[in-house]
Design an enzyme around this catalytic site. Structure first.
Site, mmCIF file in Angstrom:
data_model
loop_
_atom_site.group_PDB
_atom_site.id
_atom_site.type_symbol
_atom_site.label_atom_id
_atom_site.label_comp_id
_atom_site.label_asym_id
_atom_site.label_seq_id
_atom_site.Cartn_x
_atom_site.Cartn_y
_atom_site.Cartn_z
ATOM 1 N N HIS A 86 0.829 -1.207 0.000
ATOM 2 C CA HIS A 86 0.000 0.000 0.000
ATOM 3 C C HIS A 86 0.864 1.259 0.000
ATOM 4 O O HIS A 86 1.260 1.736 1.063
ATOM 5 C CB HIS A 86 -0.895 0.000 1.231
ATOM 6 C CG HIS A 86 -1.789 -1.201 1.323
ATOM 7 N ND1 HIS A 86 -1.327 -2.460 1.671
ATOM 8 C CD2 HIS A 86 -3.121 -1.344 1.103
ATOM 9 C CE1 HIS A 86 -2.338 -3.315 1.663
ATOM 10 N NE2 HIS A 86 -3.434 -2.669 1.318
ATOM 11 N N GLY A 140 -3.905 -3.635 11.426
ATOM 12 C CA GLY A 140 -4.348 -4.087 10.115
ATOM 13 C C GLY A 140 -5.874 -4.174 10.076
ATOM 14 O O GLY A 140 -6.500 -3.619 9.182
ATOM 15 N N ASP A 194 -9.434 6.882 7.323
ATOM 16 C CA ASP A 194 -10.895 6.979 7.268
ATOM 17 C C ASP A 194 -11.529 5.687 7.761
ATOM 18 O O ASP A 194 -12.553 5.705 8.446
ATOM 19 C CB ASP A 194 -11.357 7.233 5.821
ATOM 20 C CG ASP A 194 -10.790 8.533 5.272
ATOM 21 O OD1 ASP A 194 -11.092 9.590 5.840
ATOM 22 O OD2 ASP A 194 -10.028 8.468 4.287
ATOM 23 N N ASN A 210 -7.879 11.878 3.944
ATOM 24 C CA ASN A 210 -7.613 11.974 2.502
ATOM 25 C C ASN A 210 -8.859 11.768 1.649
ATOM 26 O O ASN A 210 -8.796 11.790 0.421
ATOM 27 C CB ASN A 210 -6.504 10.978 2.087
ATOM 28 C CG ASN A 210 -6.895 9.533 2.367
ATOM 29 O OD1 ASN A 210 -8.056 9.210 2.582
ATOM 30 N ND2 ASN A 210 -5.894 8.651 2.367
ATOM 31 N N ILE A 269 -10.402 9.299 0.800
ATOM 32 C CA ILE A 269 -10.353 8.150 -0.124
ATOM 33 C C ILE A 269 -10.322 6.851 0.679
ATOM 34 O O ILE A 269 -9.620 6.762 1.694
ATOM 35 C CB ILE A 269 -9.070 8.231 -1.000
ATOM 36 C CG1 ILE A 269 -9.150 9.390 -1.987
ATOM 37 C CG2 ILE A 269 -8.807 6.913 -1.730
ATOM 38 C CD1 ILE A 269 -10.130 9.205 -3.130
ATOM 39 N N HIS A 324 -4.034 3.292 -3.300
ATOM 40 C CA HIS A 324 -4.264 2.723 -1.959
ATOM 41 C C HIS A 324 -3.507 1.418 -1.729
ATOM 42 O O HIS A 324 -2.711 1.324 -0.795
ATOM 43 C CB HIS A 324 -5.762 2.498 -1.715
ATOM 44 C CG HIS A 324 -6.021 1.579 -0.561
ATOM 45 N ND1 HIS A 324 -6.148 2.032 0.731
ATOM 46 C CD2 HIS A 324 -6.104 0.225 -0.494
ATOM 47 C CE1 HIS A 324 -6.321 0.991 1.537
ATOM 48 N NE2 HIS A 324 -6.307 -0.112 0.819
ATOM 49 N N SER A 345 -22.732 -9.312 37.724
ATOM 50 C CA SER A 345 -22.952 -10.643 37.138
ATOM 51 C C SER A 345 -21.645 -11.362 36.845
ATOM 52 O O SER A 345 -21.559 -12.580 36.947
ATOM 53 C CB SER A 345 -23.738 -10.525 35.829
ATOM 54 O OG SER A 345 -24.993 -9.942 36.063
ATOM 55 N N GLU A 370 -18.147 -3.974 24.727
ATOM 56 C CA GLU A 370 -17.365 -5.202 24.881
ATOM 57 C C GLU A 370 -16.102 -5.184 24.017
ATOM 58 O O GLU A 370 -15.008 -5.545 24.476
ATOM 59 C CB GLU A 370 -18.218 -6.426 24.520
ATOM 60 C CG GLU A 370 -19.360 -6.702 25.481
ATOM 61 C CD GLU A 370 -20.600 -5.873 25.175
ATOM 62 O OE1 GLU A 370 -20.612 -5.148 24.156
ATOM 63 O OE2 GLU A 370 -21.566 -5.943 25.958
ATOM 64 N N PHE A 418 -21.398 -12.966 24.605
ATOM 65 C CA PHE A 418 -20.936 -11.721 23.980
ATOM 66 C C PHE A 418 -19.431 -11.716 23.716
ATOM 67 O O PHE A 418 -18.863 -10.689 23.330
ATOM 68 C CB PHE A 418 -21.363 -10.506 24.803
ATOM 69 C CG PHE A 418 -22.862 -10.437 25.004
ATOM 70 C CD1 PHE A 418 -23.724 -10.679 23.934
ATOM 71 C CD2 PHE A 418 -23.417 -10.181 26.247
ATOM 72 C CE1 PHE A 418 -25.111 -10.644 24.107
ATOM 73 C CE2 PHE A 418 -24.792 -10.146 26.430
ATOM 74 C CZ PHE A 418 -25.640 -10.381 25.362
ATOM 75 N N ASP A 424 -32.895 -16.244 30.764
ATOM 76 C CA ASP A 424 -32.615 -15.238 29.735
ATOM 77 C C ASP A 424 -32.702 -15.820 28.321
ATOM 78 O O ASP A 424 -32.824 -15.091 27.346
ATOM 79 C CB ASP A 424 -31.252 -14.578 29.945
ATOM 80 C CG ASP A 424 -31.338 -13.395 30.907
ATOM 81 O OD1 ASP A 424 -32.472 -12.923 31.147
ATOM 82 O OD2 ASP A 424 -30.288 -12.957 31.409
ATOM 83 N N HIS A 478 -28.964 -15.408 25.102
ATOM 84 C CA HIS A 478 -27.923 -15.249 26.107
ATOM 85 C C HIS A 478 -27.169 -16.544 26.417
ATOM 86 O O HIS A 478 -26.227 -16.534 27.199
ATOM 87 C CB HIS A 478 -28.532 -14.695 27.407
ATOM 88 C CG HIS A 478 -28.798 -13.225 27.346
ATOM 89 N ND1 HIS A 478 -29.513 -12.644 26.325
ATOM 90 C CD2 HIS A 478 -28.435 -12.201 28.165
ATOM 91 C CE1 HIS A 478 -29.587 -11.346 26.530
ATOM 92 N NE2 HIS A 478 -28.933 -11.043 27.635
ATOM 93 N N ARG A 536 -22.971 -19.446 35.806
ATOM 94 C CA ARG A 536 -23.857 -18.603 36.620
ATOM 95 C C ARG A 536 -24.361 -19.400 37.814
ATOM 96 O O ARG A 536 -24.566 -18.863 38.896
ATOM 97 C CB ARG A 536 -25.052 -18.157 35.779
ATOM 98 C CG ARG A 536 -26.081 -17.441 36.619
ATOM 99 C CD ARG A 536 -27.305 -17.021 35.836
ATOM 100 N NE ARG A 536 -28.154 -16.216 36.705
ATOM 101 C CZ ARG A 536 -29.393 -16.551 37.049
ATOM 102 N NH1 ARG A 536 -29.947 -17.635 36.572
ATOM 103 N NH2 ARG A 536 -30.091 -15.786 37.854
HETATM 104 C C1 LIG Z 1 -11.795 -4.442 9.700
HETATM 105 C C2 LIG Z 1 -11.223 -4.267 8.337
HETATM 106 N N1 LIG Z 1 -12.040 -4.222 7.278
HETATM 107 C C3 LIG Z 1 -11.542 -4.120 6.037
HETATM 108 C C4 LIG Z 1 -10.204 -4.051 5.821
HETATM 109 C C5 LIG Z 1 -9.641 -3.986 4.412
HETATM 110 N N2 LIG Z 1 -9.158 -2.616 4.161
HETATM 111 C C6 LIG Z 1 -7.871 -2.296 4.293
HETATM 112 S S1 LIG Z 1 -7.564 -0.695 4.012
HETATM 113 C C7 LIG Z 1 -9.173 -0.383 3.660
HETATM 114 C C8 LIG Z 1 -9.623 0.993 3.267
HETATM 115 C C9 LIG Z 1 -9.372 1.918 4.318
HETATM 116 O O1 LIG Z 1 -9.540 3.227 3.902
HETATM 117 P P1 LIG Z 1 -8.669 4.315 4.635
HETATM 118 O O2 LIG Z 1 -8.599 3.980 6.066
HETATM 119 O O3 LIG Z 1 -9.227 5.611 4.278
HETATM 120 O O4 LIG Z 1 -7.239 4.084 4.049
HETATM 121 P P2 LIG Z 1 -6.554 4.830 2.811
HETATM 122 O O5 LIG Z 1 -7.140 4.215 1.568
HETATM 123 O O6 LIG Z 1 -6.877 6.258 2.918
HETATM 124 O O7 LIG Z 1 -5.124 4.520 2.981
HETATM 125 C C10 LIG Z 1 -9.921 -1.544 3.788
HETATM 126 C C11 LIG Z 1 -11.375 -1.618 3.526
HETATM 127 C C12 LIG Z 1 -9.367 -4.077 6.960
HETATM 128 N N3 LIG Z 1 -8.041 -4.020 6.870
HETATM 129 N N4 LIG Z 1 -9.907 -4.159 8.190
HETATM 130 MG MG LIG Z 2 -8.570 7.279 3.406
#
Ligand SMILES: Cc1ncc(C[n+]2csc(CCOP(=O)(O)OP(=O)(O)O)c2C)c(N)n1
Ligand SMILES: [Mg+2]
Length: 654
Positions: A27, A116, A154, A184, A186, A258, A376, A403, A429, A461, A465, A512
């Protein structure tokens, strides 16, 4: 020596695009987009010392947007960490290189958390910030006085867990936490406005955070925003407006940068655009020296701190806690002897509370908590004051109904070091916590998950549960120690094992309902073996009954009935699969001999018990959802009683 900001940032851009190109995978967009922000952070603000990467009072930096791993690899390399070497970076994403696809805490000093799964890093960092404030309250400014920085994208802010993390950090007023948002606009699918029109700053504001924006490519503006964040007592979100893939003239600003190599032509064009004439993986000496100089900024600070520690009255205790060593003499033996002398018929959740009573007075480093089920989960002991914004010295966290946020924060505390986090919710949960439990196992950290109400035994419950598949599904997570103790003694033993383990998490599944105390002696910690013969056959052994937790009592009842018919039956209590699997072949064969009829009894899915009872064994459990009703009636309803099971075992022997 003085290289311009631009050159320093472009070194990150070049290393990142070249490493991704060489791996033909990775990336480049995020590292190239955030190179300026990262340069300002690592050359002006972050407190760290590459020559002492584990220095306890260093700032913590978490790359929550873990896909941008080349950013942190570049930074660690350029600032002078021993690893990654340039060779490691050349081998980015190859087997054996510490420069894994996503940053892994056990691969490189300087990678504080494995990231990640988006959102997790930021939520983990909340726990680091909690641990910092707590240890500051205990040991004072002289020893503990650092910040927690997060770089998030994002995606990290869009994930549901972000809501929990923001709520918790805002409530606890974790003012030393600063999130640098790569704003960004994106994500992978394209522009953020395809999927989101949220006012992110407004949401953070509402959560009690300070928010500020900057131009993420203007060094002075970045510094201005960070200064504002430092000056504000609240946790801060710094929105850094950036161009993803900045420097790649034809692709920057688009999702094309990306997660794919830029391609030969675009890399060449980027070299021209950036004015970077050097071959791949070559850093000109001026730039290298300037980065190395930046990496030395923290050394003096660290040495002065080291001196303070050397003469500090709490030196030994501080070091003990940071190294994760339990105090000399820590023992549950007196507590267990007491149980042997005065057997208790209590739920294992209550047994856990009793054990914690003995643990928490001996281990000042435990920090308990629950996701709004304190009464609990029985997770709070009398001596624990709440950890709050007004009293970070407290040792019990009211996590609220969060959680996943709780489990991630626990991981952050464990990664920070100096504390041992445990936290509770209902076993059902655990699904809400599961990504964090998995990351605890992957990161090899001591988080202790306390999961009560572990079967249909919880009763009224009902099926929403009542866990069915949960225990088994947790057992399949590598490096997670699973415990389902049967009585007060086993519960104490399992707690002891969880606390003594320093290379991975443990999960205790607790009942429980009340359970009789089955053990009448405790010369050794039998739970350590995962499974053991609780009672040997009185007559010629034909059957081995294997059970966990609340069903061990049922297995004893089945054995009584079999013995009355002249059929000898061993009863094996199996509190932990992971522990049992680690025993020698001879031990396993002795406890579960294959020449007998083997029978498993557990109030959960029977899928998986073939592992121990074989395809010709009998498996009693629950392969459907439970039902609403009193717990003891449900055991009858689902045929999990000695009366229902014994005849089926006898029939199978015919
Ligand atoms: C929980 C989770 N869902 C999906 C992904 C796959 N994934 C990796 S990066 C990404 C896009 C993330 O967008 P952003 O955080 O804006 O990163 P940018 O493209 O700006 O580097 C996705 C969907 C992941 N790594 N973790
Ligand atoms: Mg982004």
């Amino acid at each position: 020596m003085t290289a311009s900001h631009q050159l320093l940032a472009n070194a990150i851009r070049a290393l990142s695009m070249d490493a991704v190109e060489a791996a033909n995978s990775g990336h480049p967009g995020m590292p190239m987009g955030m190179a300026d922000v990262a340069t300002i952070l690592f050359t002006q603000y972050l407190k760290y010392d590459p020559s002492a990467p584990k220095w306890a009072d260093r700032d913590r930096f978490v790359l929550s947007a873990g896909h941008g791993s080349m950013l942190i690899y570049s930074l660690l390399h350029l600032t002078g960490y021993a690893r990654p070497t340039i060779e490691d970076i050349r081998n980015f994403r190859q087997i054996g290189s510490p420069c894994a696809g996503h940053p892994e805490n056990f691969e490189l000093a300087g990678v504080e958390a494995t990231t990640g799964p988006l959102g997790s890093g930021l939520a983990t960092a909340v726990g680091m910030a909690i641990a910092e404030r707590h240890l500051n309250a205990v040991f004072g400014d002289d020893l503990v006085d650092h910040r927690t920085w997060v770089l998030a994208g994002d995606g990290c802010l869009m994930e549901g867990i972000n809501h929990e993390a923001v709520g918790l950090a805002g409530h606890l007023k974790l003012g030393r936490m600063i999130v640098l948002w790569d704003d960004n606009r994106i994500t992978i699918d394209g522009k953020v406005d395809l999927s989101s029109s949220e006012n992110v700053l407004g949401r953070y504001d509402a959560g009690g955070w300070h928010t500020v924006s900057c131009d993420g490519h203007d060094p002075a503006d970045i510094a201005r925003a960070i200064d504002a964040a430092l000056a504000d007592p609240r946790p801060s979100l710094v929105a850094c407006r950036t161009l993803i893939g900045k420097g790649a003239p034809n692709k920057q600003g688009t999702s094309a940068t990306h997660g794919s190599p830029l391609g030969k032509d675009e890399v060449a064009a980027a070299r021209v655009e950036l004015g970077w004439d050097y071959p791949p993986f070559e850093i000109p000496s001026g730039v290298r020296n300037a980065w190395a100089e930046a990496g030395k900024r923290g050394a003096l600070n660290r040495e002065v701190w080291q001196d303070r520690l050397a003469s500090h009255s709490d030196k030994m205790e501080f070091e003990r806690r940071m190294e994760g060593r339990l105090p000399d003499g820590f023992s549950l033996a007196p507590y267990i002897s007491d149980l042997i002398a005065n057997p208790q018929k209590v739920a294992t959740r209550k047994a856990s509370e009793l054990a914690l009573g003995a643990i928490n007075v001996q281990l000042p480093e435990t920090i308990g908590g629950s996701a709004d089920l304190t009464g609990s989960n029985n997770t709070k002991t009398k001596d624990q004051a709440p950890l709050t914004a007004d009293n970070y010295g407290g040792r019990y966290i009211y996590y609220g109904i969060r959680e996943f946020g709780m489990a991630a924060a626990m991981n952050g505390m464990a990664l920070h070091g100096g504390v041992i986090p445990y936290g509770g919710t209902f076993l059902v949960f655990s699904d809400y916590c599961r990504p964090a439990i998995r990351l605890a196992a992957l990161q090899e950290i001591r988080s202790i998950f306390v999961m009560t109400h572990d079967s249909i035994g919880l009763g009224e419950d009902g099926p929403t549960h009542q866990p069915v598949e949960h225990m088994m599904s947790l057992r399949v997570i590598p490096n997670l120690d699973d415990y389902r103790p049967a009585d007060t003694i086993e519960t104490a033993e399992c707690w002891q094992l969880s606390l003594e383990r320093t290379d991975g998490p443990s999960l205790l599944a607790l009942s429980r309902q009340n359970l009789p105390q089955l053990r009448t002696s405790s010369k050794e910690n039998l739970s350590a073996k995962g499974a053991y013969r609780l009672r040997a056959a009185k007559t010629d052994r034909k059957v081995v009954l294997i059970a966990s937790g609340s069903e061990v009592e049922i297995a004893l009842g089945v054995a009584d009935k079999l013995e009355a018919e002249g059929v000898g039956a061993d009863v094996v209590s199996m509190p932990s699969w992971s522990r049992f699997d680690a025993q020698s072949a001879a031990y396993k064969k002795d406890v579960i001999p294959s020449e007998t009829l083997r029978v498993s009894i557990e109030a959960g899915t029977t899928i998986g018990w073939e592992r121990y009872v074989g395809l010709d064994g009998l498996r009693f459990g629950l392969d459907s959802f439970g039902a609403s009703g009193p717990g003891d009636k449900l055991y009858h309803h689902f045929g999990l009683t000695a009366e229902a099971i014994a005849p089926q075992v006898l029939a199978a022997l015919q």
